[in-house]
Design an enzyme around this catalytic site. Structure first.
Site, PDB file in Angstrom:
ATOM      1  N   GLU A 225      71.124 110.119  18.628  1.00  0.00           N
ATOM      2  CA  GLU A 225      70.983 108.783  18.043  1.00  0.00           C
ATOM      3  C   GLU A 225      71.646 107.699  18.889  1.00  0.00           C
ATOM      4  OE1 GLU A 225      69.444 107.923  14.991  1.00  0.00           O
ATOM      5  OE2 GLU A 225      68.651 109.958  15.118  1.00  0.00           O
ATOM      6  N   GLU A 234      72.420  99.114  17.211  1.00  0.00           N
ATOM      7  CA  GLU A 234      71.020  99.218  17.587  1.00  0.00           C
ATOM      8  C   GLU A 234      70.740  98.288  18.757  1.00  0.00           C
ATOM      9  OE1 GLU A 234      66.658  98.633  15.437  1.00  0.00           O
ATOM     10  OE2 GLU A 234      68.503  98.756  14.252  1.00  0.00           O
ATOM     11  N   ASN A 272      71.321 100.762   2.119  1.00  0.00           N
ATOM     12  CA  ASN A 272      72.108 101.878   2.642  1.00  0.00           C
ATOM     13  C   ASN A 272      73.568 101.478   2.855  1.00  0.00           C
ATOM     14  OD1 ASN A 272      70.304 104.101   2.793  1.00  0.00           O
ATOM     15  ND2 ASN A 272      69.257 103.105   4.493  1.00  0.00           N
TER      16      ASN A 272
END
Length: 372
Positions: A225, A234, A272
């Protein structure tokens, strides 16, 4: 990022660089060296003491020569006469012979010694084996499904350097550093260990093999990831405004573009952050930046997902490892809707390769069901 899954997908992943740890839990700077003995007390031997590529590796009466002196340089390989123990033609099936060959870094040259004294090639998930259970001098060695029989048991050179962490975590700091040699300093071993206290079942359930397999599985997925624990956030900033679900009653109090992927499993979406924060007792809905500023908080969000969320799968990643479903189901839980069932086999392979490297570092067999 898809609403059906937890982590942000828009990472520009760097190539994973991993230096495998000492096969015999040796200190990284010191290679374990000596004979490897097995059936009938005989030695793993290079036929005719030849260093030519393709030379057979066999069982032979121990004689103290260089043909029987094996060393571990700290990268998961076994060396004799300057070359590597190698599975012929990268075979993974029962009966594939082993030989001496120029070291290439290939998966067919990786070996892990387990606590049960098996020597396992993780890529094949098979054991170094004396063909036909025959103790005669010159009997060829091969790989075979692990059976626990005497012809698969080995006494390898002893070494130091594997001192367990006082916390009891199954991955030592040295092993963590070897898994992530180029990691961002933000991702600390101390932060990981602190996070495990919040979820003690993680790498704390079952026997030593299961604990190490689960730790390797989590770290392999987060390596994928984050490009080897390099990326904290990100990389595709154009995605940032997309992660605010305005239909949630609590909205996006930190801002429309505040809920982008962060941390080891790239926590994203306002819902989330809300769920993870509620579970951890941290207000991440109003202050999502804590995930990119506090190493223990970052790791805790990863373990929150790992231990409590199914994602697009049918079980949590934790359950997949402790209940024997296998590493492939952890991929399904994290990103199965985009990668599994043939959707992106290269990404699945990247995760599996990391898992095989990390189980080799921890000296444990990877188990079955590696793919999804």
């Amino acid at each position: 990022m898809r609403r059906s899954r937890f982590s942000g997908r828009a990472l520009a992943l760097t190539a994973l660089t991993a230096v495998l740890s000492a096969l015999f839990t040796a200190a990284p700077a010191e290679a374990a060296e000596g004979s490897v003995t097995g059936l009938a007390g005989k030695c793993v031997d290079v036929a005719a003491a030849s260093s030519a590529n393709g030379t057979a590796v066999q069982l032979y009466t121990c004689n103290g020569t260089d043909a029987q002196r094996w060393s571990n340089p700290g990268d998961g390989t076994l060396h004799a006469l300057g070359k590597c123990l190698d599975v012929v033609d990268r075979g993974t099936g029962d009966g594939a012979s082993v030989q001496l060959w120029d070291c290439s870094g290939g998966a067919n040259q990786q070996w892990a010694v387990t606590a049960a004294r098996d020597i396992v090639n993780p890529a094949a998930n098979k054991c170094l084996d004396v063909r036909g259970n025959n103790s005669a001098d010159g009997t060829r060695l091969q790989i075979w499904s692990c059976t626990g029989a005497a012809n698969q048991k080995w006494n390898a050179p002893a070494s130091g350097g594997g001192t367990p962490d006082p916390s009891g975590f199954v991955v030592t700091e040295a092993q963590f550093n070897q898994m992530f040699p180029n990691r961002n300093p933000f991702y600390t071993y101390a932060g990981l260990v602190a996070a495990t206290k919040k979820y003690p079942a993680f790498a704390g359930t079952g026997g030593d093999t299961v604990k190490k397999q689960e730790a390797a599985a989590f770290l392999a997925n987060v390596s994928h990831e984050t490009g080897g624990l390099v990326h904290i956030v990100e990389q595709n900033t154009a995605n940032y405004p997309h992660y605010c679900d305005g239909n949630q009653p609590y909205g996006c109090p930190a801002g429309q573009a505040a809920y982008y992927g962060r941390g080891p499993i790239q926590l994203s979406w306002n819902f989330n952050y809300k769920a993870a924060g509620d579970a951890l007792g941290i207000d991440l809905l109003n202050n999502p930046w804590r995930v990119e500023r506090e190493p223990d908080v970052a790791m805790m969000t990863g373990l929150w997902y790992w231990n409590t969320q199914n994602g697009p799968g049918t079980m949590t990643a934790h359950d997949a490892m402790v209940d024997g479903a296998g590493f492939g189901q952890t991929i399904r839980s994290i990103n199965g809707s985009l990668e599994c069932d043939g959707r992106n086999p290269a990404q699945v392979r990247s995760r599996v390769d990391a898992y095989l490297r990390f189980t080799s570092i921890l000296g444990v067999a990877p188990g079955g069901n590696l793919y999804c």
